[in-house]
Design a protein around this motif. Structure first.
Motif, PDB file in Angstrom:
ATOM      1  N   PHE A  14      44.618  44.604  43.716  1.00 49.57           N
ATOM      2  CA  PHE A  14      45.394  44.552  42.478  1.00 49.57           C
ATOM      3  C   PHE A  14      45.312  43.172  41.833  1.00 49.57           C
ATOM      4  N   GLU A  15      45.487  42.115  42.639  1.00 48.92           N
ATOM      5  CA  GLU A  15      45.448  40.755  42.095  1.00 48.92           C
ATOM      6  C   GLU A  15      44.066  40.428  41.525  1.00 48.92           C
ATOM      7  N   LEU A  16      43.019  40.870  42.212  1.00 45.30           N
ATOM      8  CA  LEU A  16      41.666  40.636  41.717  1.00 45.30           C
ATOM      9  C   LEU A  16      41.418  41.400  40.424  1.00 45.30           C
ATOM     10  N   LEU A  17      41.854  42.640  40.365  1.00 45.68           N
ATOM     11  CA  LEU A  17      41.716  43.438  39.147  1.00 45.68           C
ATOM     12  C   LEU A  17      42.503  42.810  38.006  1.00 45.68           C
ATOM     13  N   ASP A  18      43.701  42.335  38.289  1.00 46.82           N
ATOM     14  CA  ASP A  18      44.523  41.657  37.280  1.00 46.82           C
ATOM     15  C   ASP A  18      43.806  40.407  36.756  1.00 46.82           C
ATOM     16  N   TYR A  19      43.196  39.659  37.660  1.00 48.80           N
ATOM     17  CA  TYR A  19      42.448  38.469  37.258  1.00 48.80           C
ATOM     18  C   TYR A  19      41.260  38.830  36.364  1.00 48.80           C
ATOM     19  N   LEU A  20      40.511  39.852  36.754  1.00 50.84           N
ATOM     20  CA  LEU A  20      39.349  40.255  35.947  1.00 50.84           C
ATOM     21  C   LEU A  20      39.779  40.757  34.573  1.00 50.84           C
ATOM     22  N   ARG A  21      40.896  41.469  34.513  1.00 49.58           N
ATOM     23  CA  ARG A  21      41.419  41.915  33.209  1.00 49.58           C
ATOM     24  C   ARG A  21      41.832  40.721  32.363  1.00 49.58           C
ATOM     25  N   SER A  22      42.405  39.702  32.989  1.00 49.51           N
ATOM     26  CA  SER A  22      42.802  38.503  32.239  1.00 49.51           C
ATOM     27  C   SER A  22      41.589  37.765  31.684  1.00 49.51           C
ATOM     28  N   ARG A  23      40.446  37.954  32.319  1.00 48.61           N
ATOM     29  CA  ARG A  23      39.196  37.351  31.836  1.00 48.61           C
ATOM     30  C   ARG A  23      38.542  38.204  30.760  1.00 48.61           C
ATOM     31  N   GLY A  24      39.119  39.358  30.463  1.00 49.34           N
ATOM     32  CA  GLY A  24      38.601  40.199  29.401  1.00 49.34           C
ATOM     33  C   GLY A  24      37.776  41.379  29.844  1.00 49.34           C
TER      34      GLY A  24
END
Length: 174
Positions: A14-24
């Motif tokens: 979840f945290e990794l997916l959240d990070y990738l979403r924050s990168r666009g």
């Protein structure tokens, strides 16, 4: 990618997916992330991580503190989301002695209640099956190298070989 804090610890999916979403990263646009990051994003959106929220993950971590699990075990439970006790037994080391069957069942129930299930996956047609075939249908006979189907006789014999097994005697020709 810039490393902000080295060795800060492992991340949940979840945290990794959240990070990738924050990168666009998104299914439509992949130009803001590297190709490898996009491949990871594509994988993670098909897992339970896509429906998890920070609140649910934090709530789950608080609830499992009573079980004295290692951080890696909690991380794996969040990432894998085992809905059955058998899944808990595969993640928690020495689960039978540390938790026991009742606690593993409670933990699996807590997983099902707290963490969302993975998104529904469409059924995939097996490439070896003809179109319209049912995967769980009647078994088909197995063809031998000569193209003939091997059939077991009523006496337990298998046709098509020098080493016949008859009446339960394994290779005993006498």
């Amino acid at each position: 990618m810039k490393i902000i804090k080295a060795n800060d610890g492992p991340l949940t999916n979840f945290e990794l997916l959240d990070y990738l979403r924050s990168r666009g990263a998104s299914k439509e646009v992949a130009v803001t992330v590297t190709p490898s990051e996009y491949k990871v994003f594509e994988y993670l959106v098909e897992t339970a991580a896509c429906d998890q929220t920070r609140e649910r993950v934090t709530d789950f971590v608080q609830k499992v503190k009573t079980y004295n699990l290692a951080k890696a075990e909690v991380l794996n439970i969040i990432n894998i989301r085992p809905p059955l006790p058998v899944g808990i037994f595969t993640i928690v080391e020495n689960c039978d002695t540390r938790l026991g069957e009742a606690a593993a069942e409670e933990l699996a129930e807590m997983v099902s209640e707290t963490l969302p299930p993975p998104p529904a996956q469409p059924e995939i047609q097996d490439a070896d099956q003809p179109e319209g075939a049912i995967a769980d249908g009647d078994p088909q006979p197995i063809a031998d190298p000569d193209g003939e189907a091997a059939k077991a006789g009523a006496g337990g014999a298998v046709d098509g070989g020098d080493d016949m097994v008859e009446d339960g005697n394994l290779g005993d020709a006498s």
